[in-house]
Structure formats: C-alpha cells, structure tokens
Design a protein around this motif. Structure first.
Motif, PDB file in Angstrom:
ATOM      1  N   SER A 179       0.748  -1.290  -0.124  1.00  0.00           N
ATOM      2  CA  SER A 179       0.160   0.212   0.067  1.00  0.00           C
ATOM      3  C   SER A 179       1.061   1.622  -0.258  1.00  0.00           C
ATOM      4  N   PHE A 180       2.156   1.142   0.076  1.00  0.00           N
ATOM      5  CA  PHE A 180       3.055   1.789  -0.894  1.00  0.00           C
ATOM      6  C   PHE A 180       2.661   3.276  -1.520  1.00  0.00           C
ATOM      7  N   PHE A 181       2.158   2.687  -2.335  1.00  0.00           N
ATOM      8  CA  PHE A 181       1.611   3.768  -3.528  1.00  0.00           C
ATOM      9  C   PHE A 181       0.819   4.926  -3.251  1.00  0.00           C
ATOM     10  N   SER A 182       0.675   6.320  -3.564  1.00  0.00           N
ATOM     11  CA  SER A 182      -0.328   6.563  -3.467  1.00  0.00           C
ATOM     12  C   SER A 182      -1.466   6.407  -5.087  1.00  0.00           C
ATOM     13  N   PRO A 183      -2.378   6.755  -5.205  1.00  0.00           N
ATOM     14  CA  PRO A 183      -3.546   6.821  -6.516  1.00  0.00           C
ATOM     15  C   PRO A 183      -2.470   7.713  -7.210  1.00  0.00           C
ATOM     16  N   HIS A 184      -1.876   8.960  -6.627  1.00  0.00           N
ATOM     17  CA  HIS A 184      -1.255   9.431  -7.631  1.00  0.00           C
ATOM     18  C   HIS A 184       0.093   9.963  -8.378  1.00  0.00           C
ATOM     19  N   LEU A 185       0.712   8.440  -7.302  1.00  0.00           N
ATOM     20  CA  LEU A 185       2.018   7.968  -7.870  1.00  0.00           C
ATOM     21  C   LEU A 185       2.041   6.870  -8.452  1.00  0.00           C
ATOM     22  N   LYS A 186       0.396   6.501  -8.680  1.00  0.00           N
ATOM     23  CA  LYS A 186       0.090   5.180  -9.699  1.00  0.00           C
ATOM     24  C   LYS A 186       0.105   5.587 -10.827  1.00  0.00           C
ATOM     25  N   SER A 187      -0.677   6.518 -10.985  1.00  0.00           N
ATOM     26  CA  SER A 187      -1.125   7.492 -12.510  1.00  0.00           C
ATOM     27  C   SER A 187       0.623   7.441 -13.105  1.00  0.00           C
ATOM     28  N   PHE A 188       1.475   8.528 -12.039  1.00  0.00           N
ATOM     29  CA  PHE A 188       2.433   8.844 -12.856  1.00  0.00           C
ATOM     30  C   PHE A 188       3.191   8.047 -13.048  1.00  0.00           C
ATOM     31  N   LEU A 189       3.722   6.475 -12.055  1.00  0.00           N
ATOM     32  CA  LEU A 189       4.436   5.808 -13.416  1.00  0.00           C
ATOM     33  C   LEU A 189       3.989   4.987 -14.017  1.00  0.00           C
ATOM     34  N   SER A 190       2.490   4.635 -14.104  1.00  0.00           N
ATOM     35  CA  SER A 190       2.128   3.400 -15.161  1.00  0.00           C
ATOM     36  C   SER A 190       1.636   4.132 -15.840  1.00  0.00           C
ATOM     37  N   THR A 191       0.098   5.027 -15.701  1.00  0.00           N
ATOM     38  CA  THR A 191      -0.436   5.479 -17.164  1.00  0.00           C
ATOM     39  C   THR A 191       0.834   6.585 -17.781  1.00  0.00           C
ATOM     40  N   GLY A 192       1.627   7.280 -16.652  1.00  0.00           N
ATOM     41  CA  GLY A 192       2.513   8.158 -17.722  1.00  0.00           C
ATOM     42  C   GLY A 192       3.620   8.039 -17.638  1.00  0.00           C
ATOM     43  N   MET A 193       4.230   7.613 -16.462  1.00  0.00           N
ATOM     44  CA  MET A 193       5.591   7.150 -17.149  1.00  0.00           C
ATOM     45  C   MET A 193       6.358   6.167 -18.206  1.00  0.00           C
ATOM     46  N   MET A 194       5.676   4.892 -17.364  1.00  0.00           N
ATOM     47  CA  MET A 194       5.474   3.742 -18.683  1.00  0.00           C
ATOM     48  C   MET A 194       4.835   3.966 -20.076  1.00  0.00           C
ATOM     49  N   GLY A 195       3.723   4.206 -19.817  1.00  0.00           N
ATOM     50  CA  GLY A 195       2.836   5.307 -21.089  1.00  0.00           C
ATOM     51  C   GLY A 195       3.759   5.901 -22.652  1.00  0.00           C
ATOM     52  N   ALA A 196       4.486   6.406 -21.532  1.00  0.00           N
ATOM     53  CA  ALA A 196       5.711   7.322 -22.546  1.00  0.00           C
ATOM     54  C   ALA A 196       6.522   6.801 -23.099  1.00  0.00           C
ATOM     55  N   LEU A 197       7.424   5.700 -22.177  1.00  0.00           N
ATOM     56  CA  LEU A 197       8.382   5.266 -22.356  1.00  0.00           C
ATOM     57  C   LEU A 197       7.973   4.187 -23.293  1.00  0.00           C
ATOM     58  N   THR A 198       6.827   3.131 -22.808  1.00  0.00           N
ATOM     59  CA  THR A 198       6.652   2.470 -24.377  1.00  0.00           C
ATOM     60  C   THR A 198       6.122   3.015 -25.265  1.00  0.00           C
ATOM     61  N   THR A 199       6.472   2.160 -26.622  1.00  0.00           N
ATOM     62  CA  THR A 199       6.074   2.782 -28.125  1.00  0.00           C
ATOM     63  C   THR A 199       5.288   1.765 -29.022  1.00  0.00           C
ATOM     64  N   TYR A 200       3.972   1.410 -28.560  1.00  0.00           N
ATOM     65  CA  TYR A 200       3.654   0.591 -29.503  1.00  0.00           C
ATOM     66  C   TYR A 200       3.502   1.359 -30.805  1.00  0.00           C
ATOM     67  N   SER A 201       3.336   2.320 -31.010  1.00  0.00           N
ATOM     68  CA  SER A 201       2.803   3.048 -31.697  1.00  0.00           C
ATOM     69  C   SER A 201       3.665   2.576 -33.087  1.00  0.00           C
ATOM     70  N   THR A 202       4.545   3.224 -32.306  1.00  0.00           N
ATOM     71  CA  THR A 202       6.099   3.312 -33.292  1.00  0.00           C
ATOM     72  C   THR A 202       6.264   1.523 -33.872  1.00  0.00           C
ATOM     73  N   PHE A 203       5.732   1.434 -32.802  1.00  0.00           N
ATOM     74  CA  PHE A 203       6.223  -0.618 -33.582  1.00  0.00           C
ATOM     75  C   PHE A 203       5.159  -0.001 -34.942  1.00  0.00           C
ATOM     76  N   ALA A 204       4.240  -0.683 -34.413  1.00  0.00           N
ATOM     77  CA  ALA A 204       2.972   0.073 -36.212  1.00  0.00           C
ATOM     78  C   ALA A 204       4.251   0.299 -36.541  1.00  0.00           C
ATOM     79  N   MET A 205       4.136   1.498 -36.913  1.00  0.00           N
ATOM     80  CA  MET A 205       4.459   1.770 -37.745  1.00  0.00           C
ATOM     81  C   MET A 205       6.058   0.952 -38.628  1.00  0.00           C
ATOM     82  N   GLU A 206       6.749   0.855 -37.675  1.00  0.00           N
ATOM     83  CA  GLU A 206       8.570   0.540 -37.871  1.00  0.00           C
ATOM     84  C   GLU A 206       7.958  -0.996 -38.701  1.00  0.00           C
ATOM     85  N   THR A 207       7.048  -1.649 -37.493  1.00  0.00           N
ATOM     86  CA  THR A 207       7.125  -2.657 -39.357  1.00  0.00           C
ATOM     87  C   THR A 207       5.753  -2.636 -39.898  1.00  0.00           C
TER      88      THR A 207
END
Length: 128
Positions: free
Chosen positions: A61-89
């Motif tokens: 229970s270490f992570f607040s809802p805001h920190l969860k959103s920051f790390l998962s949707t924000g940081m990891m969402g911008a780090l991974t690049t599925y749309s770029t993968f699709a275009m490159e493929t």
C-alpha cells in the motif's frame, strides 16, 4: 478524473518520453540493424517495469493513487512505444522485409508479455 491525477500522468509522461528518446537513441546507435532494436528495448524494459510496478501495487500500500498514475499511465505509457512499433513494422513490410517484420512482431509481442510477467512474478516473490 481530477486535475491532480492528470498532472501526475502528464509529469510521468514527460519523464517517460525523455527516457524513451534517450534509450532508443543509445540502443539504435550501438545495435544498428534492420530490426528497430531501440523500440524493442523500450518495449521490453517498459513492460518489465510495468509488471514490477503492478506487483508492488497489488502487494503493498506504499503507492498513492497519484503516484500509481504517474508511474504507470504517465511514465511507462510514454516510455513504451507500441504506435512506433506498428509504424516501423509497417515500413519493414512495405519494404518487402518480411522476415525482419515478422521477427520484429514476434519479439515485441512475446517479449513484452514475457517481460511483464517476469517483472510481476519477480516482485510478487519478493513482496509476498
């Protein structure tokens, strides 16, 4: 969705996008090949980290809802690049590089699932 949640996601996205550009550049510089290894690297790394984070979210229970959103949707969402993968493929397919295109698809699809599960299982074992 609250403004503070949106700001948390946006802030995480800012950092994730910078990490994505940096990691992709470094990997592509050192591993130039027809398969876009930079995109593969950020998708594998991001999937592992996201799997790890979800284990933390599940078992602590270490992570607040805001920190969860920051790390998962924000940081990891911008780090991974599925749309770029699709275009490159698409460009590999369009260029007639079918083996490279299907290799890229298989590595991204199966590799990211494997890494997400590995991250989750690793931290699940550590946190249980």
């Amino acid at each position: 969705m609250s403004i503070s949640t949106l700001l948390a996601i946006g802030s995480g996205g800012f950092i994730g996008a910078i990490l994505r550009a940096y990691i992709t550049g470094v990997v592509n510089h050192h591993f130039s090949h027809n398969i876009p290894f930079g995109t593969l690297a950020v998708n594998l790394i991001g999937s592992f980290i996201l799997g790890s984070l979800f284990a933390f979210f599940t078992y602590t229970s270490f992570f607040s809802p805001h920190l969860k959103s920051f790390l998962s949707t924000g940081m990891m969402g911008a780090l991974t690049t599925y749309s770029t993968f699709a275009m490159e493929t698409f460009f590999l397919l369009n260029g007639g590089m079918y083996i490279m295109a299907f290799s890229n698809m298989a590595l991204n699809l199966f590799g990211t699932i494997l890494m997400a599960g590995a991250g989750f299982k690793l931290f699940e074992m550590l946190l249980k």
